[in-house]
Motif scaffolding. Structure first.
Motif, PDB file in Angstrom:
ATOM      1  N   VAL A  65      39.696  43.375  29.842  1.00 17.36           N
ATOM      2  CA  VAL A  65      40.122  44.674  30.172  1.00 17.36           C
ATOM      3  C   VAL A  65      40.069  44.532  31.855  1.00 17.36           C
ATOM      4  N   SER A  66      39.822  43.516  32.464  1.00 19.91           N
ATOM      5  CA  SER A  66      39.929  43.678  33.898  1.00 19.91           C
ATOM      6  C   SER A  66      41.174  43.489  34.109  1.00 19.91           C
ATOM      7  N   LEU A  67      41.683  44.042  35.445  1.00 11.46           N
ATOM      8  CA  LEU A  67      42.936  43.988  35.925  1.00 11.46           C
ATOM      9  C   LEU A  67      43.405  42.769  36.268  1.00 11.46           C
ATOM     10  N   GLU A  68      42.590  41.696  36.542  1.00 10.60           N
ATOM     11  CA  GLU A  68      43.026  40.214  36.617  1.00 10.60           C
ATOM     12  C   GLU A  68      43.610  39.843  35.256  1.00 10.60           C
ATOM     13  N   GLU A  69      42.736  39.989  34.460  1.00  7.76           N
ATOM     14  CA  GLU A  69      43.313  39.570  33.054  1.00  7.76           C
ATOM     15  C   GLU A  69      44.395  40.454  32.814  1.00  7.76           C
TER      16      GLU A  69
ATOM     17  N   ALA B  18      43.214  50.938  38.508  1.00 10.49           N
ATOM     18  CA  ALA B  18      43.575  50.325  37.547  1.00 10.49           C
ATOM     19  C   ALA B  18      42.640  49.865  36.454  1.00 10.49           C
ATOM     20  N   LYS B  19      41.503  49.104  37.151  1.00  6.73           N
ATOM     21  CA  LYS B  19      40.539  48.441  36.383  1.00  6.73           C
ATOM     22  C   LYS B  19      39.861  49.496  35.510  1.00  6.73           C
ATOM     23  N   SER B  22      41.547  51.174  32.735  1.00  8.69           N
ATOM     24  CA  SER B  22      41.664  50.009  31.543  1.00  8.69           C
ATOM     25  C   SER B  22      40.569  50.158  30.624  1.00  8.69           C
ATOM     26  N   ASN B  23      39.355  50.149  31.510  1.00 11.20           N
ATOM     27  CA  ASN B  23      38.048  49.984  30.866  1.00 11.20           C
ATOM     28  C   ASN B  23      37.730  51.554  30.254  1.00 11.20           C
ATOM     29  N   LEU B 136      29.976  44.920  33.332  1.00 11.99           N
ATOM     30  CA  LEU B 136      31.129  43.778  32.853  1.00 11.99           C
ATOM     31  C   LEU B 136      30.253  42.324  33.343  1.00 11.99           C
ATOM     32  N   GLY B 139      33.627  39.319  33.202  1.00 11.01           N
ATOM     33  CA  GLY B 139      34.795  40.153  32.755  1.00 11.01           C
ATOM     34  C   GLY B 139      34.907  41.001  31.403  1.00 11.01           C
TER      35      GLY B 139
END
Lengths: 801, 168
Positions: A65-69, B18-19, B22-23, B136, B139
């Motif tokens: 769920v990381s942005l990079e991924e 955004a991160k 998403s989480n 995290l 990741g």
């Protein structure tokens, strides 16, 4: 359309929906650890809430769920089309693109052909509202100066879930007859360039595979989309879906679409203008050798305003017995009618086409063995109202392939395919008929593909197929050699050399058509005016291509793909005059047509003739194309995605025959008369009987192919604000090009088309939207002699329960 | 040009959060699952199951979605956002987002001796008294769990939950 049949089909569809609704029993529970990242992201809250914490942890790991991924997931999607193996697009050995159904809905694409404007390398022109000509990397309008049929793309393979949806009657794809709609699509995968070694005939310019959705959600899901706009456009799409008993998933869908033309007039070449349809009935206009059309206008165009009307229904069933064994069955029907580019040799630029078909498609996956059976049959009239273009048809396809993996880095993929297509006009025999009976195109092929990766850096692929046809006798060997080298995770170079051919087409092989332009002259068997013949010995259109590619990820949120290509296409074929005959009256020595009072004059020389023989033949012309395509795919945060792509190419024709089919006939007529007069002068008596033959001038030229635009491309931007409001902007453009038909030439102006969709989610996933295609109403025609293409503005409702 | 700069800054700003967005969905789902593995005193909050969220956090929206679909301990889930230490509700769970991590000490003081599960999302906070802390790891979304801190809040925790978390 046939009303009763329509009712039956709708009844079938709604029964299917009811069946789906009442069959709510169980759930799909694939092993959590086997979910792909894409599948995890597609899971819905209801499904996630049923999971245990350990399962959620697994999903969270998979989802990354990381942005990079997330960047990686969105920009570097998994595709299967280039290798028949799942791989990230960055690793794909061929020029490959993928666009998801979600993007297509966000961007407001109205149909599949239009959606291809969102993918690099496509020339997509709208002919009449909702009807498109789709080309990959050009090669259009070859040979110029012939029938419209040859100006369209006949050498791209389109598949629906791996089932070939090719029009074997004339070559190409009847886009309106594809039974699924945008909301049925999971993704569209595309390969540019020859891929016949993987997919068989007609994957010459490229391959398009439309992959439909597979439902994973336990609870019954109902989706409906309704859109209405100018040009009386109406679009309705609906589906119900559900996963059953842990292993079974069912989806039933239906769609309806209609849209009017931008005008009611039709271009009529002899008049050089757009004229009302009723002008068809004007007797002998402008002293032409024949009327515009022989029958009343209403036979051809009962509703000249209607550009497209179609409906379809589909059912998709999948069964995953376990990790190694799965089945996927789909079945459906469609009924469509369009007014689009003329298929036959008429003085008008449009004709009406109807297609009704049904299909079944079964895919079986047992361990590494993939097998697919598909069957479809239907009815088609390519020029309603005219004689000779109405058929029943059946298409049968079987293919099986095995993926043998050795040493973890070598894939050996042997396979076998069998295809049979039957077209039959026996039930529609009229005065003039194209095939005059039941005709078959059949082929078997054996193929093998080797895919070797050395130290995860160097990849070598070789693929070869042998194709055996009932006609022609020649065996064809499409092939593909690829080398790619991954310098690191951010840079990859690749090189491709490949060759592919088309299949035979019914008209090219089996045309058996007598065009009786005046009544047959008594006691003169040859008095048939124009005779068209197919040619079962035709060599198949073949393209060889060399390509260099480079992919880069300079930043985590940017992926760049650059392709340099050179292609050489040969064995192009078309109708060409073979001989011109003048039948002489034994008493007067004059052409018989003069003595009957219904002479046919050559359009240019104004000399009467009685009989022309025209047949399909391979042409000396070859097409060379050099070009570069660049594609930039950028994400800025989670909510903004931008794509930009364009192709610049130079196209030329070598050994091109510079005369149109009519100019050639004139030259041949002149030569017949010259021979006749020379004979007469030398003998002192008129030659009695038949003077025939005619010499086709030996001409050959090289020229720039200005019929393909030299610059074309597009882009898109999707921005989502607080998960509620989505702005989706896309554009498409092409540079100026020419168009030449046997009756005339025109210039297609450069065009820039803007599209905009604004979608507001008012409750959960339910939304209202505004959709503008060609936002600024740039109304230039996009295809020679066809309709102006105007802006389309609509509002819609998208509901998901 | 100025407009372009503003747009660019807005885009960067959007990206930086955004991160967390998403989480947040998975974090909310984890919290819902925690309620099945933590035992609160029967008499505590008899009517509703209250989840307090300190300040602004994407997780509030996600928890709201869950509250409309599910119950916790057979009680209606109520998600309550509070904006100051003095307004800490009588909640079953208090979530302290990363932006409020600096005030964890004050929160813990407020909830001392109350059966309130404190959940955080910043590295090292279980050592500072948090019961469960989202982290995290390469990741991947994981959670640290402190049995001692949970017990000291007067709560019981299942062995299953302890096994799934990173024990601290």
């Amino acid at each position: 359309m046939k009303t009763n049949q329509t009712k039956i089909y709708f009844l079938f569809f709604f029964c299917a929906i009811i069946f789906a609704n009442v069959s709510v029993h169980a759930q799909l529970e694939k092993e959590i650890k086997d979910y792909s990242r894409q599948e995890v992201l597609e899971l819905e809250y209801d499904q996630l809430l049923e999971l245990d914490l350990n399962e959620l942890l697994t999903l969270a790991e998979i989802a990354g769920v990381s942005l990079e991924e997330l960047y990686e997931l969105v920009l570097n999607k998994d595709v299967e089309i280039a290798s028949k193996l799942s791989e990230q697009i960055f690793q794909s050995p061929l020029s490959t693109s993928v666009i998801t159904g979600e993007e297509l809905i966000s961007l407001g694409a109205n149909n599949i052909a239009e959606a291809l404007r969102l993918i690099p390398g496509f020339v997509v022109r709208e002919k009449t509202s909702g009807n498109y000509d789709v080309q990959i990397r050009g090669n259009d309008n070859i040979p110029p100066g012939n029938l419209m049929l040859f100006s369209e793309n006949r050498s791209t393979l389109v598949m629906l879930d791996g089932r070939v949806v090719f029009n074997y009657a004339f070559g190409g794809t009847l886009w309106e007859s594809i039974p699924v709609s945008i909301s049925d699509i999971d993704r569209i995968e595309v390969v540019r360039g020859p891929a016949g070694a993987l997919y068989g005939p007609n994957a010459v310019n490229g391959v398009i595979n439309i992959i439909t959705k597979k439902e994973k959600l336990k609870k019954l899901k109902t989706e409906a989309m309704l859109e209405y706009g100018n040009l009386n456009s109406l679009k309705a799409e609906a589906s119900v879906s559900k996963a059953f008993a842990k292993k079974i998933s069912l989806r039933v869908t239906g769609n309806y679409q209609q849209i009017n033309r931008s005008q009611e007039e039709i271009y009529m070449w002899p008049l050089g203008n757009y004229m009302p349809v009723s002008f068809i009935e004007t007797p002998n206009p402008l002293n032409l050798p024949r009327n515009i059309k022989p029958n009343p206008a209403s036979d051809y165009f009962p509703d000249p305003e209607l550009a497209l009307q179609k409906y379809a229904g589909n059912a998709f069933l999948s069964y995953d017995l376990n990790k190694n064994i799965s089945f996927r069955l789909s079945a459906g029907m469609q009924n469509s009618e369009v007014i689009s580019s003329i298929i036959d040799d008429s003085y008008i630029a449009l004709s009406r086409r109807g297609v009704q078909s049904k299909y079944a498609n079964l895919g079986i996956n047992i361990a590494k063995l993939n097998t697919q059976f598909s069957y479809s049959d239907g009815w088609m009239n390519a020029s309603i109202g005219s004689d000779g273009f109405e058929f029943d048809y059946q298409l049968l396809q079987f293919k099986t392939e095995y993926d043998l993996v050795l040493f973890n880095n070598l894939h050996i993929q042997p396979g076998f395919s069998f295809d049979r297509s039957i077209y039959d006009d026996s039930n529609y025999i009229k005065t003039e008929n194209l095939l005059n009976g039941k005709k078959t195109i059949e082929y078997q092929s054996f193929n093998i593909r080797l895919d070797y990766t050395f130290r995860e850096k160097l990849r070598l692929v070789a693929a070869l197929r042998t194709e055996f046809y009932n006609h022609p006798d020649d065996v064809y060997y499409p092939y593909q050699f690829v080398a790619s080298y991954k310098i690191n995770d951010k840079n990859l170079f690749r090189a491709v050399y490949s060759s592919s051919n088309t299949s035979p087409f019914m008209v090219d092989m089996y045309t058996n058509f007598d065009w009786k332009r005046v009544p047959v002259i008594p006691n003169v068997t040859a008095g048939l005016n124009i005779r068209f013949d197919g040619n079962t010995d035709l060599k198949l259109i073949t393209m060889n291509m060399a390509e260099l590619g480079y992919r880069a990820k300079p930043f985590k949120n940017l992926q760049i793909d650059i392709e340099l290509f050179h292609s050489h296409t040969k064995n192009l074929s078309a109708l060409m005059p073979d001989s011109v005959h003048v039948l002489l009256d034994k008493n007067t020595g004059l052409p018989i047509s003069l003595t009957t009072g219904k002479p046919i004059y050559d359009a240019i020389t104004q000399k009467p003739f009685d009989y022309i023989h025209v047949k399909y033949e391979n042409l000396d012309v070859t097409s060379e194309q050099y070009g570069i395509t660049a594609n930039f795919d950028l994400m800025l945060g989670e909510n903004l995605r931008i794509k930009l792509f364009g192709t610049y190419q130079h196209s030329k024709l070598e050994n091109y025959y510079p005369l149109t089919i009519d100019q050639t006939i004139s030259k041949m007529t002149e030569s017949v008369y010259a021979e006749w007069q020379a004979s007469w002068a030398s003998t002192g008596n008129p030659f009695l009987g038949v003077v025939g033959g005619g010499t086709r001038p030996e001409l050959s030229e090289n020229m720039n192919n200005d019929y393909t635009p030299s610059f074309y491309g597009g882009g898109s931007l999707i921005y989502t604000f607080r998960k509620k409001l989505t702005f989706a902007r896309s554009f498409y453009f092409y540079s100026e090009q020419e168009f030449t038909h046997k009756y005339g030439s025109t210039v297609i102006e450069a065009k820039f088309i803007d599209n905009l969709k604004i979608d507001y989610k008012f409750h959960k996933n339910n939304s209202v939207y505004f959709n503008a295609r060609n936002l600024f109403n740039s109304d230039a025609a996009e295809f020679g002699f066809l309709d102006p293409v105007v802006g389309k503005y609509s509002v819609g409702l998208h509901l998901i329960f | 040009m100025k407009k372009l700069k503003i747009i660019f800054v807005v885009l960067l700003f959007t990206g930086s959060f955004a991160k967390a967005q998403s989480n947040s969905m998975f974090k909310a789902l984890f919290i819902y699952n925690f309620t099945k593995n933590i035992e609160w005193p029967v008499s505590y909050n008899p009517d509703n199951f209250v989840i307090g969220v300190f300040g602004n956090s994407e997780i509030t929206e996600e928890l709201d979605k869950i509250s409309k679909k599910k119950k916790a301990n057979n009680k209606t889930i109520v998600v309550q956002k509070f904006s100051s230490i003095d307004l800490v509700p009588q909640a079953n769970i208090v979530f302290v987002p990363i932006s409020k991590s600096g005030q964890l000490k004050d929160i813990l003081a407020k909830v001392k001796s109350k059966p309130i599960l404190v959940i955080t999302e910043s590295p090292g906070l279980t050592q500072k008294g948090s019961c469960i802390n989202f982290v995290l790891v390469k990741g991947d979304q994981k959670f640290e769990i402190s049995k001692n801190n949970i017990l000291s809040q007067g709560l019981k925790v299942s062995e299953e939950l302890l096994l799934l978390g990173i024990k601290m």
